[in-house]
Design an enzyme around this catalytic site. Structure first.
Site, PDB file in Angstrom:
ATOM      1  N   ASP A 139      -1.571   3.443  -7.127  1.00  0.00           N
ATOM      2  CA  ASP A 139      -2.703   3.437  -6.186  1.00  0.00           C
ATOM      3  C   ASP A 139      -3.542   4.730  -6.134  1.00  0.00           C
ATOM      4  OD1 ASP A 139      -0.856   1.495  -5.571  1.00  0.00           O
ATOM      5  OD2 ASP A 139      -0.565   2.124  -3.509  1.00  0.00           O
ATOM      6  N   GLU A 149      -0.937  -4.553   1.821  1.00  0.00           N
ATOM      7  CA  GLU A 149      -0.765  -3.133   1.500  1.00  0.00           C
ATOM      8  C   GLU A 149      -2.142  -2.476   1.448  1.00  0.00           C
ATOM      9  OE1 GLU A 149       3.232  -2.790  -1.148  1.00  0.00           O
ATOM     10  OE2 GLU A 149       1.480  -3.442  -2.276  1.00  0.00           O
TER      11      GLU A 149
END
Ligand code: DQQ
Length: 475
Positions: free
Chosen positions: A21, A194
């Site tokens: 990420d 998420e």
């Protein structure tokens, strides 16, 4: 034998090791900061650090030392960063403050780190953690923090994942947090949310602004596996209320996840970036020295369509500074079966406008072709207003077709295609339908061509530009 993998030319990759990420996206003093989930010791996910790079144009990146290392409180999971202009936290006026998840076997909590030297060195706050989960929450991670209000009067907002829910908190100083809302958005079975983000976005051709909540879903996304969703609604500084709770897809391809937008950008421009991967196969993507690539940074806004408001995306304007050789085609009718070659390069940016050539509406497509016969094909049925991206690969893991319905009345239809050695990104119908897919050609020289089927199609304009290497990404 490990296959040689070519580094992308205009996409960010870590110098070595594993990356997932994007984290801590913030603009400060002329630099865009990009932190990222990083395992420097392996090509697989592991003990999470925050890797770090800076850029002045979102395309050329300078690698900096790792900013945050795991400690006894936990690994450093995803989070965001802010500029504390008025020293609300007491680390100094204009301090850069990172807010991240501490992932520990005993649970997830939120912590802070700060920098007073333009992000070059970081110190963790001695009072960590600053926020513990409410009872019963195992998933409690990925804080996106931003300032809400005017510069003089306002508060910090945190939006984070509570697993099945998105949670909202507020704070005067980034250290004390009060719950201010929670939202359960329908999600695929057994999936959790998420890396949420919450942002105001302008509606094109109007003075309106709406709030958009984005989040990644771990499984069951539109292209299979993990994917990026969004909902549009209102935000009163405390909690977000969706117009319609059903999430829409920010990207219909398999490889856009954990999207996050930059805080504090000049002129309030909203730009985000995603991890160009899918948790289904992320650890199996061909790799040698590094593994993991970011998407091209994308400008965000909203478009009004006959089906309602839609998130729209386009590669940031700065990408045009990296255009090399350009080939332009104007007003050409493509007969069924005809192929129009536009150019060939490892990385390219192609813009096409297609229209009807007669009463009947034909099918038309853009093909990305590798020298060993690999293909990614974008096919549009102008009559049915459907669009499909297919990638073919010798490895079935990375093959498949991904489809969407265009929310705008077509034709005419505009398509933008960014190709970069191992990826294809599509932005169609004013950016309202996007596809992102990794590809793995043997030779990264990739041709781009238009083909027609069924009935003649008018190519109003097609502009192919090769993309030139940036400083660090090409090394
Ligand atoms: N990756 C991070 C988490 C986040 C997930 C861990 C999303 O914080 O929920 O590397 O890809």
């Amino acid at each position: 034998m490990t296959k040689h993998v070519t580094r992308p030319i205009v996409h960010f990759t870590p110098p070595r090791g594993w990356m997932n990420d994007p984290n801590g996206l913030v603009w400060y003093a002329g630099e865009y900061h990009l932190f990222y989930q990083h395992n420097p010791y392996d090509l697989r996910w592991g003990p999470m650090h925050w890797g770090h790079a800076v850029s002045t144009d979102l395309v050329c990146w300078d690698h900096l030392p790792i900013a945050l290392y795991p400690d006894e409180r936990g690994a450093i999971f995803s989070g965001s960063a802010v500029v504390d202009t008025h020293n609300t936290a007491g680390f100094g006026a204009h301090a850069l403050i990172a807010v991240f998840t501490l992932d520990h076997p005993e649970g997830q909590s939120q912590g802070l780190a700060f920098s007073t030297d333009r992000g070059r060195t970081w110190e963790k706050y001695a009072g960590n953690p600053v926020l513990l989960p409410p009872p019963g929450y195992k998933d409690f991670r990925d804080p996106k923090v931003f300032w809400y209000g005017t510069e003089e009067r306002g508060h910090w907002v945190m939006v984070l994942s509570g697993g099945k829910e998105i949670l909202f908190y507020t704070s005067p100083d980034l250290k004390q947090w009060q719950p201010s809302g929670r939202l359960a958005i329908p999600r695929p079975a057994a999936a959790v949310w998420e890396t949420p983000d919450l942002m105001p976005l302008p509606v094109a051709d109007s003075e309106d602004t709406r709030w958009v909540l984005t989040a990644g879903v771990t499984r069951g996304a539109v292209a299979g596996g993990s994917g990026q969703a969004y909902v549009i609604g209102t935000f009163d500084g405390l909690t977000f209320r969706p117009d319609d709770a059903r999430p829409m897809w920010a990207d219909y391809g398999p490889d856009f996840y954990a999207g996050q937008s930059w805080n504090n950008t000049p002129q309030d421009r909203r730009v985000w970036i995603g991890w160009m991967n899918n948790w289904t196969y992320a650890e199996r993507v061909p790799a040698t020295v590094w593994r993991g690539t970011m998407s091209i940074p994308r400008a965000l806004w909203l478009e009004r369509t006959p089906r309602g408001l839609r998130l729209a995306q386009a590669p940031v304007a700065e990408i045009a500074q990296h255009h090399g050789t350009t080939h332009r085609v104007e007003d050409t009718v493509l007969k069924p079966g005809q192929v129009l070659f536009l150019g060939e390069a490892p990385a390219s940016d192609t813009r096409v406008v297609l229209d009807r050539a007669g009463k009947e509406l034909g099918r038309v497509g853009l093909r990305v072709r590798g020298r060993a016969g690999e293909e990614a094909v974008l096919a549009v049925d102008l009559g049915k207003a459907t669009i499909m991206l297919c990638r073919r690969s010798a490895d079935a893991t990375f093959a498949g077709c991904y489809a969407a319905t265009l929310p705008l009345t077509v034709p005419p239809l505009d398509v933008r295609l960014v190709v970069d050695t191992t990826s294809v990104e599509v932005f169609a119908a004013h950016g309202t339908v996007c596809f992102t897919a990794q590809i793995f050609p043997h030779d990264p020289t990739l041709a781009v061509e238009i083909f027609g089927e069924g009935f003649p199609v008018r190519v109003v304009q097609a502009v192919f530009s090769s993309l030139t290497a940036s400083r660090e990404n090409s090394s």
